[in-house]
Design an enzyme around this catalytic site. Structure first.
Site, short mmCIF file in Angstrom:
data_model
loop_
_atom_site.label_atom_id
_atom_site.label_comp_id
_atom_site.label_asym_id
_atom_site.label_seq_id
_atom_site.Cartn_x
_atom_site.Cartn_y
_atom_site.Cartn_z
N LEU A 33 1.04 -1.27 -0.08
CA LEU A 33 -0.06 0.11 -0.04
C LEU A 33 0.77 1.28 0.00
CD1 LEU A 33 -2.83 -1.16 2.55
CD2 LEU A 33 -2.88 -1.27 0.28
N GLY A 36 -1.72 6.49 -2.56
CA GLY A 36 -2.85 6.26 -3.49
C GLY A 36 -3.85 5.53 -2.85
N HIS A 37 -3.49 4.31 -2.32
CA HIS A 37 -4.56 3.21 -1.77
C HIS A 37 -5.21 4.08 -0.60
CE1 HIS A 37 -1.61 0.34 -3.29
NE2 HIS A 37 -2.52 -0.10 -3.87
N GLN A 61 -5.71 -12.16 -12.94
CA GLN A 61 -5.28 -11.01 -13.89
C GLN A 61 -3.86 -10.82 -14.23
OE1 GLN A 61 -6.63 -8.36 -10.09
NE2 GLN A 61 -5.42 -7.16 -10.88
N GLN A 153 -9.89 0.31 -15.66
CA GLN A 153 -10.53 -0.76 -14.72
C GLN A 153 -11.87 -0.31 -14.10
OE1 GLN A 153 -7.96 -3.28 -11.82
NE2 GLN A 153 -8.63 -1.29 -10.47
N MET A 184 1.74 7.48 -8.16
CA MET A 184 2.29 6.37 -7.37
C MET A 184 1.73 4.93 -7.70
SD MET A 184 1.76 8.11 -3.62
CE MET A 184 2.84 9.34 -2.96
N ARG A 187 4.16 -0.86 -8.27
CA ARG A 187 5.29 -1.26 -9.18
C ARG A 187 6.29 -0.14 -9.06
NH1 ARG A 187 0.65 -3.80 -12.27
NH2 ARG A 187 1.16 -6.18 -12.28
P1 AMP Z 1 -3.78 -2.27 -6.72
O1 AMP Z 1 -3.40 -2.56 -5.58
O2 AMP Z 1 -2.63 -1.64 -7.80
O3 AMP Z 1 -4.65 -3.25 -7.71
O4 AMP Z 1 -4.74 -0.99 -6.69
C1 AMP Z 1 -5.88 -1.07 -5.95
C2 AMP Z 1 -6.60 0.33 -5.87
O5 AMP Z 1 -5.81 1.41 -5.74
C3 AMP Z 1 -7.23 0.53 -7.37
O6 AMP Z 1 -8.47 0.92 -7.39
C4 AMP Z 1 -6.42 1.67 -8.26
O7 AMP Z 1 -6.68 2.11 -9.07
C5 AMP Z 1 -5.96 2.36 -6.82
N1 AMP Z 1 -4.76 3.25 -6.92
C6 AMP Z 1 -3.36 2.63 -7.42
N2 AMP Z 1 -2.59 3.61 -7.59
C7 AMP Z 1 -3.36 4.79 -7.25
C8 AMP Z 1 -2.91 6.45 -7.08
N3 AMP Z 1 -1.67 6.41 -7.38
N4 AMP Z 1 -3.63 7.20 -6.83
C9 AMP Z 1 -5.25 6.76 -6.42
N5 AMP Z 1 -5.67 5.49 -6.46
C10 AMP Z 1 -4.54 4.52 -6.74
#
Ligand code: AMP
Length: 281
Positions: A33, A36-37, A61, A153, A184, A187
């Site tokens: 995390l 962003g999360h 996925q 997505q 952010m 990866r």
């Molecule tokens: P992930 O863990 O990458 O599957 O992301 C989980 C959620 O966090 C998804 O809805 C992503 O779009 C969101 N997310 C990932 N990176 C960011 C970011 N930099 N800002 C806002 N939301 C994000």
């Protein structure tokens, strides 16, 4: 804050919460995390009475040659971050719990999944829809929050919820960025500091495009060329795609009009980085 690993336990908790007429807010994640999360967690907390965050690296996925095995994991740190946010439940099942050995049911959105990231990541959105559908059935959220960072997505999930009549309100949260502008992403952990500096060029390029649109440019090819030229200035960046599409249906636009999504995917070393902005014309 409870940490739940079993589907049955999560279902029991969700049922109890619903019986008390409380709204469940849900943020699905794959862990590792970052801010962003956490910004999505803040939205979920504001919009509900009981917040659930899932942490599950979803194998369906990832393509065969993708980074499923090496995907960053840091559950202890994630737990601390979510404890600080005072959420109610972390739901973190293992793969066996989510996918039995004879698992055979999938959700697909073939039109919306055939473009942008779907073109280079075959089956990716089928995996995303399937896991999000399963998580919705288990967690029973009233509100679920997704990031604009993964715009395709979020659009696909909204379509799935509408088509399958799920009673979940989908909310999107804006993209949180490093001070350099780099979006952010879990990866980003694959990047060296130098690569991170170069990767900030991606956002610079789409912001330059936005500037030229604000000045009146509407020709999609010209704008895409501008973006590609700026990104290509950094040798380590390899463009997967730069596209400008209608945000409602993800169809390519020759001339920009209405709500347009400018979306890119760019390789930087081992990381495939995506970014986008929305412009109104
Ligand atoms: P992930 O863990 O990458 O599957 O992301 C989980 C959620 O966090 C998804 O809805 C992503 O779009 C969101 N997310 C990932 N990176 C960011 C970011 N930099 N800002 C806002 N939301 C994000």
């Amino acid at each position: 804050m409870k940490i739940i690993k079993k589907i049955k336990d999560m279902q029991t908790v969700s049922k109890k919460v619903k019986q008390q007429n409380m709204k469940i807010g849900f943020v699905p994640t794959m862990g590792a995390l970052h801010e962003g999360h956490l910004s999505l967690v803040d939205i979920a907390k504001k919009k509900s009475d009981f917040t659930v965050v899932s942490i599950f690296v979803n194998p369906t996925q990832f393509g065969k040659n993708e980074d499923f095995k090496s995907y960053p994991k840091n559950l202890d740190f994630d737990i601390k971050l979510l404890q600080n946010k005072k959420i109610d439940v972390i739901f973190t099942p293992n793969t066996k719990e989510m996918y039995s050995i004879d698992y055979d049911t999938y959700i697909e959105t073939p039109e919306l999944s055939s473009v942008l990231c779907g073109r280079s990541r075959e089956g990716h959105f089928k995996g995303v829809c399937t896991i999000v559908g399963k998580l919705f059935n288990i967690v029973q959220p009233d509100v679920a929050v997704f990031g604009e960072k993964d715009a395709q997505q979020a659009i696909i999930i909204e379509k799935m919820v509408k088509d399958l009549n799920w009673n979940v309100k989908i909310i999107t949260g804006k993209t949180i960025r490093e001070p350099s502008g780099l979006a952010m992403s879990s990866r980003n952990k694959y990047l060296t500091n130098e690569q991170k500096t170069d990767a900030a060029q991606i956002y610079k390029a789409i912001k330059m495009a936005e500037k030229s649109i604000k000045k009146g440019e509407r020709n999609s090819n010209k704008i895409k060329k501008l973006i590609k030229n700026i990104i290509s200035k950094k040798q380590c960046l390899k463009i997967d795609y730069v596209e400008i599409v209608d945000k409602q249906n993800l169809k390519p636009l020759n001339i920009l009009k209405n709500e347009c999504l400018i979306a890119t995917a760019v390789w930087c070393g081992k990381a495939r980085l995506i970014d986008n902005i929305t412009v109104f014309c």
